[in-house]
Structures are given as structure tokens and as C-alpha cells.
Design an enzyme around this catalytic site. Structure first.
Site, PDB file in Angstrom:
ATOM      1  N   LYS A 125       0.798  -1.542   0.090  1.00  0.00           N
ATOM      2  CA  LYS A 125      -0.268  -0.184   0.042  1.00  0.00           C
ATOM      3  C   LYS A 125       0.602   1.658   0.007  1.00  0.00           C
ATOM      4  O   LYS A 125       1.212   1.768   1.222  1.00  0.00           O
ATOM      5  CB  LYS A 125      -0.999   0.072   1.208  1.00  0.00           C
ATOM      6  CG  LYS A 125      -1.770   1.366   1.141  1.00  0.00           C
ATOM      7  CD  LYS A 125      -2.613   0.842   2.400  1.00  0.00           C
ATOM      8  CE  LYS A 125      -3.709   2.468   2.202  1.00  0.00           C
ATOM      9  NZ  LYS A 125      -3.141   3.905   1.948  1.00  0.00           N
ATOM     10  N   ARG A 146      -7.900  11.994  -7.029  1.00  0.00           N
ATOM     11  CA  ARG A 146      -9.204  11.151  -6.827  1.00  0.00           C
ATOM     12  C   ARG A 146     -10.495  12.144  -6.546  1.00  0.00           C
ATOM     13  O   ARG A 146     -11.219  11.452  -6.818  1.00  0.00           O
ATOM     14  CB  ARG A 146      -8.801  10.148  -5.405  1.00  0.00           C
ATOM     15  CG  ARG A 146      -9.881   8.970  -5.183  1.00  0.00           C
ATOM     16  CD  ARG A 146      -9.201   8.406  -3.387  1.00  0.00           C
ATOM     17  NE  ARG A 146      -8.941   9.450  -2.469  1.00  0.00           N
ATOM     18  CZ  ARG A 146      -8.848   8.108  -1.764  1.00  0.00           C
ATOM     19  NH1 ARG A 146      -8.801   7.269  -1.593  1.00  0.00           N
ATOM     20  NH2 ARG A 146      -8.138   9.694  -0.323  1.00  0.00           N
ATOM     21  N   CYS A 436      35.644  21.227  13.466  1.00  0.00           N
ATOM     22  CA  CYS A 436      36.940  22.072  14.492  1.00  0.00           C
ATOM     23  C   CYS A 436      38.529  22.147  13.474  1.00  0.00           C
ATOM     24  O   CYS A 436      37.899  21.184  12.601  1.00  0.00           O
ATOM     25  CB  CYS A 436      36.860  20.318  15.131  1.00  0.00           C
ATOM     26  SG  CYS A 436      38.083  21.620  16.421  1.00  0.00           S
TER      27      CYS A 436
HETATM   28  S1  IVH Z   1      -6.543  -0.762  -4.124  1.00  0.00           S
HETATM   29  C1  IVH Z   1     -10.907  -0.066  -4.881  1.00  0.00           C
HETATM   30  N1  IVH Z   1      -4.622  -0.885  -3.625  1.00  0.00           N
HETATM   31  O1  IVH Z   1      -4.577   4.053  -0.389  1.00  0.00           O
HETATM   32  C2  IVH Z   1      -9.524  -0.344  -4.658  1.00  0.00           C
HETATM   33  N2  IVH Z   1      -4.901   1.172  -2.843  1.00  0.00           N
HETATM   34  O2  IVH Z   1      -6.546   4.390   1.741  1.00  0.00           O
HETATM   35  C3  IVH Z   1      -9.304   0.795  -4.138  1.00  0.00           C
HETATM   36  N3  IVH Z   1      -3.388   2.388  -2.148  1.00  0.00           N
HETATM   37  O3  IVH Z   1      -7.778   5.346  -2.357  1.00  0.00           O
HETATM   38  C4  IVH Z   1      -7.715   0.875  -4.195  1.00  0.00           C
HETATM   39  N4  IVH Z   1      -1.547   0.907  -2.986  1.00  0.00           N
HETATM   40  O4  IVH Z   1      -4.999   5.772  -2.892  1.00  0.00           O
HETATM   41  C5  IVH Z   1      -4.986  -0.284  -3.966  1.00  0.00           C
HETATM   42  N5  IVH Z   1      -1.941  -1.273  -4.239  1.00  0.00           N
HETATM   43  C6  IVH Z   1      -3.299  -0.105  -3.539  1.00  0.00           C
HETATM   44  C7  IVH Z   1      -2.513   0.806  -2.908  1.00  0.00           C
HETATM   45  C8  IVH Z   1      -3.789   1.165  -2.745  1.00  0.00           C
HETATM   46  C9  IVH Z   1      -1.893   2.871  -2.162  1.00  0.00           C
HETATM   47  C10 IVH Z   1      -4.160   3.889  -1.644  1.00  0.00           C
HETATM   48  C11 IVH Z   1      -4.803   4.343  -2.184  1.00  0.00           C
HETATM   49  C12 IVH Z   1      -6.311   4.001  -1.757  1.00  0.00           C
HETATM   50  C13 IVH Z   1      -5.751   4.381  -0.771  1.00  0.00           C
HETATM   51  C14 IVH Z   1      -6.718   3.989   0.232  1.00  0.00           C
END
Ligand code: IVH
Length: 495
Positions: A125, A146, A436
């Protein structure tokens, strides 16, 4: 305004007034984050407050504010913009423990009416900003934030600056890649150098920097960022995805078209059969975190099968077929209380930040490294500032930046030394790293002791007392003198 996380309050609400105050604090935090571009509280403090609000709302459904930020994408605070999304761009539900991941699996099973049969994918993530990148006939035509999930802002001005999102693909594909744009650590440092050269403030952290860079349309300089896709949808009715493509297959199609995906990150995209195996991959990615060249704040687990995704469906904020396993914060905000200076073995003056204690990645942090005077000036750090502090794994905690908006009136610029803090002598300021004026001679004893140690020359019995005596007698003025010592000189020193 004060920094919330520095207080470290664990939050539980006893009544409606407290609930409303907490909802207001969530709103303030989201508004400044999405609007002004800085964080009133760090992620850990925000998550804790949000969980407390969610608990209270679960217990008091009749008293839940109808416009509570907990029920809306980006807490309803992100500038919505005017570009309609092809399909909603949603957020993710969070879990924090293996038990909660198991409970998520059980709820998915209930929705499907059977055990998930299509397996799960596990991927990082990434901690940046979600965007949709539209390719038409192989050309990158538009990038959209977004926003509120339904409408986003056009940020096409960054086209050409995002690694992983080529302006022109090798194939004439038409589709929309969805993913995260961010600054890698290296890009973040380069961005802050560019900003400093333009007299602009340094970014508090890569994520704030990303949000700011997407918003800023008229900067006199361009900053390189990176994109990895975590999804894709078809655009203008043009077929792109293989029929019935699941998540892994979707990303493979994106990669074939020439856009980077989470599978290209060092953390990778993993396909597993069971949730237990997914948990193992979550742990494996978490273990890689400190070595990754970009920030992650969790690991995402998704049901891979398109059919099962469709059956599980979506809520108002997030899909029921995916979940974010959040990792402990590696960045917190705390107060810079003081800075002290020491002379290292090489004569370099090294500043250390004294911080209000803050829990970070499993330990309480009270000290952090600062680089050098030029860096302190570039970051315009003040004693009394709320600063962002980063630590992951064995990395020594470091101060990233001040949250200038939270600077108290009585804050003073970090004082720089006028004399050597070790010997009181002059300072050589000719380079970024001050020394120094006596160089290694200032801290000769620790230098000799270090050189004699097991990892370097491994000289048995040459401890600090012996070293002090050899320096006092004038027999040792630098490390090389150790090689020409006579038996007599050593005998005198040891006596
Ligand atoms: S899936 C419908 N996969 O995390 C699926 N999100 O806290 C929606 N994000 O809005 C997102 N890495 O901006 C997905 N591997 C990943 C991600 C990811 C980062 C972010 C994304 C999302 C946010 C949610």
C-alpha cells in the site's frame, strides 16, 4: 493550534459532546491535509481518533452525525474537481491485526455465500496520492486526482514528470490506469533540494509533497515523481482487459501496455490461495519496508477473481473485496525541544535533535539525527517546532521537516555553534559539514581508540587509558603513528 500526537492521548469517548469534538478534529485534520497541504496530526494519531469515532458511531447509530467524515471518501474533505471519474475511485477499509484480517475474510465469505475460491493478491500500500491516468491510442492524455471518488481534479500538468507513466506507450492502447503517484526517497531528497534552491520550503514528508506537487500548477520548476498502478478500467468503451480478468491479470495487462504496476515494485504482487498465506505475505512485505525505496503505510489484500469481486461488491467508501492491512507508523510528529552538537572522530560537528518522546516503530524516540548546519538552515528548523520524524527498522531516527503552520510564536531558529563544542577552538565552515579547525586532532583519543578496535586494526589491549597516555606523551598524533611506536614508547605509556 497544537500538535495532537505529541500529547499521545489514547482517546475514548464518554458522551455526545466528546464525539462531536472528535468529529470536528477529524474534519479540521482532513481539511488542512487536503486543503492547505499540511497535517495537523500524524497518521497514527489520526487513525486512533478515527477508530474512537467509529466505535462510538457503532454503539450510537441514532446519534451519528449524518455527514460524519467516517462515511465519506477522503473524509469528504478532498477538493472534488470537475472531471467525472469513469467509475468511482474508492478508498480501502483498514485492519491492523491478524485477527482483524481473519474477521475481514469471514465477512467476505458471508457476502460470497462460500469460501473465496479465486485466491488473494497481496501488494504494497504505497503512501502517496491516488490518480487515474487516461491513455488514448497509447498517448497519456489526462491525469485526474481521486477527489471525492466521483469527481477529481485535472492534474495533467504533471504529465512528463512521472516515472512509470510514459507519455507515449509502445502500443496504441486505450485504458485508464489507476494507482499511486509518490516521491521515492531519492526523488523526495532531490525535490527538497530543488525547492530550497528556489527559496521554497522543504516538504514535511513525501506524501505531503506529492499532494502539493499535484495541486501546484504554476511552479517555475518541475519535480520528478513515480507511479505504480494497482488497478485499471476500460475507457471510451474500448476493449482493453482480457475477458473476466482478475486483479493480477488486470495488472499484467497494464504492464504489457508499458505502465508500471505494483508487481514492478521491490515488494511485488503476490498471488496466494488462502488468507493464511496472504498473512504470510503481509508479514514478508512488512519486513521489507525499511529497505524499500519509497514509503508504504500498509499492505493490500484483494480477492483476485473478477466474479468474486462483483459478488462481494462495494460500500460507499470502499470495496468489500479488498482491505488494507495497516502497518505501524514510521513517521510521527513531535516537538523539537533542543539541538546539541558533538565532534565526531573525523572532527566533523554533528548535530543531534532532542525531541519530545514519541512512539515510533516499536520504540520511544527522544533523539534524532540532523545532518549539518546548511541542512538545518535549508529546513529552517526552529526550537519549539512540531517536526516530522522518520524511523523504520534499524534506521536511526531522522528529523524530516518542520510543520511550519504549527510553529509557536516563541520558536527560535536552531542556534548554530560559534566554537568547537569539544575543545572550544575555531570552526572550519568552508564545507557543508562544519569541522573543528583542529580536524581529527580535536577528537584524537576516540579516533585512535576506534582505529585500534576489533573491526579495524584489532590491536589487543589498546584501550582509552593507554591511548590518552600515548597522546599526552606526544608519541601519537595520528593513526599512522601507531605503526612506528617503539617498545620503549609503549612501556613508558603503560607505566
Ligand atoms: S486499491 C478499489 N491498492 O490507498 C480499490 N489502493 O487508503 C481501491 N493505495 O485510495 C484502492 N496502494 O490511493 C489499492 N496497492 C494498492 C494501493 C492503494 C496505495 C491507496 C489508494 C487508496 C488508498 C486507501
Amino acid at each position: 493550534m497544537t500538535n495532537v500526537s505529541a500529547v499521545e492521548a489514547s482517546f475514548s469517548m464518554s458522551g455526545r459532546a466528546e464525539y462531536e469534538a472528535a468529529v470536528q478534529r477529524l474534519r479540521d485534520a482532513s481539511r488542512t491535509y487536503y486543503g492547505a497541504g499540511y497535517s495537523l496530526m500524524d497518521d497514527a494519531a489520526y487513525d486512533r481518533l478515527r477508530l474512537a469515532v467509529l466505535d462510538w458511531e457503532a454503539e450510537h447509530p441514532d446519534e451519528t452525525a449524518p455527514d460524519s467524515p467516517t462515511g465519506r471518501v477522503a473524509d469528504g474533505a478532498a477538493p472534488a474537481g470537475d472531471v467525472a471519474h469513469t467509475a468511482r475511485l474508492l478508498s480501502l477499509d483498514n485492519v491492523f491485526t491478524p485477527e482483524q484480517l481473519t474477521a475481514w475474510g469471514a465477512s467476505l465469505r458471508r457476502r460470497l455465500g462460500h469460501e473465496p475460491a479465486g485466491g488473494f493478491t497481496v501488494e504494497p500500500k504505497m503512501d502517496g496520492a491516488a490518480v487515474a491516468a487516461r491513455y488514448r491510442d497509447g498517448r497519456l492524455t489526462q491525469i485526474i486526482t481521486r477527489g471525492d471518488g466521483t469527481h477529481g481534479e485535472d492534474v495533467s500538468h504533471v504529465i512528463g514528470t512521472v516515472v512509470g507513466l510514459p507519455e507515449q506507450l509502445p502500443v496504441p492502447a486505450t485504458f485508464e490506469a489507476r494507482g499511486e503517484v509518490l516521491f521515492t526517497q531519492e526523488q523526495f531528497e532531490a525535490a527538497n533540494e530543488t525547492r530550497a534552491a528556489h527559496g521554497a520550503g522543504v516538504f514535511a514528508n513525501p506524501r505531503n509533497g506529492t499532494a502539493g506537487t499535484l495541486r501546484a500548477k504554476d511552479r517555475p520548476y518541475r519535480l520528478a515523481m513515480t507511479f505504480w498502478a494497482y488497478g485499471a478500467v476500460e475507457l471510451d468503451g474500448v476493449p482493453f482487459l482480457p475477458a473476466g480478468a482478475g486483479h493480477a491479470e488486470t495488472l499484467a495487462a497494464v504492464a504489457r501496455a508499458g505502465v508500471r504496476t505494483t508487481a514492478d515494485t521491490p515488494a511485488g504482487l503476490h498471488t496466494v490461495a488462502t488468507l493464511d498465506e496472504a498473512q504470510e505475505k503481509v508479514d514478508a512485505i512488512a519486513a521489507l519496508r525499511a529497505s524499500l525505496p519509497f514509503g508504504i503505510d500498509g499492505v493490500v489484500v484483494k480477492a483476485d477473481s473478477a466474479t468474486e469481486q462483483a459478488t462481494a461488491g462495494f460500500g460507499t467508501r470502499f470495496p468489500y473485496w479488498a482491505v488494507a492491512y495497516k502497518l505501524p507508523a514510521v513517521e510521527r510528529q513531535t516537538v523539537l525541544q533542543d539541538v546539541f552538537w558533538e565532534v565526531g572522530r573525523t572532527g566533523v560537528l554533528a548535530p543531534t535533535a532532542v525531541l519530545a518522546p514519541v512512539e515510533l516503530d516499536g520504540s520511544t524516540v527522544t533523539r534524532a539525527t540532523l545532518h549539518n548546519p546548511a541542512d538545518i538552515l535549508r529546513r529552517d528548523l526552529h526550537i519549539g517546532d512540531t517536526v516530522t520524524v522518520y524511523k523504520a527498522g534499524d534506521i536511526i531516527p531522522r528529523v524530516q521537516a518542520a510543520v511550519v503552520e504549527l510553529r509557536p510564536q516563541d520558536a527560535v531558529p536552531v542556534p548554530l555553534p560559534h566554537e568547537c563544542p569539544h575543545c572550544g577552538g575555531g570552526i572550519d565552515k568552508s564545507q557543508e559539514r562544519w569541522r573543528c579547525a583542529k580536524g581529527t586532532a580535536c577528537a584524537l583519543a576516540p579516533l585512535i581508540e576506534y582505529a585500534a578496535g576489533r573491526d579495524i586494526l584489532d590491536i589487543d589491549g589498546l584501550g582509552r587509558k593507554y591511548v590518552d597516555a600515548l597522546i599526552a606523551s606526544g608519541d601519537v598524533g595520528d593513526v599512522a603513528d601507531l605503526f612506528t611506536l617503539t617498545e620503549e614508547q609503549l612501556t613508558v605509556a603503560s607505566g
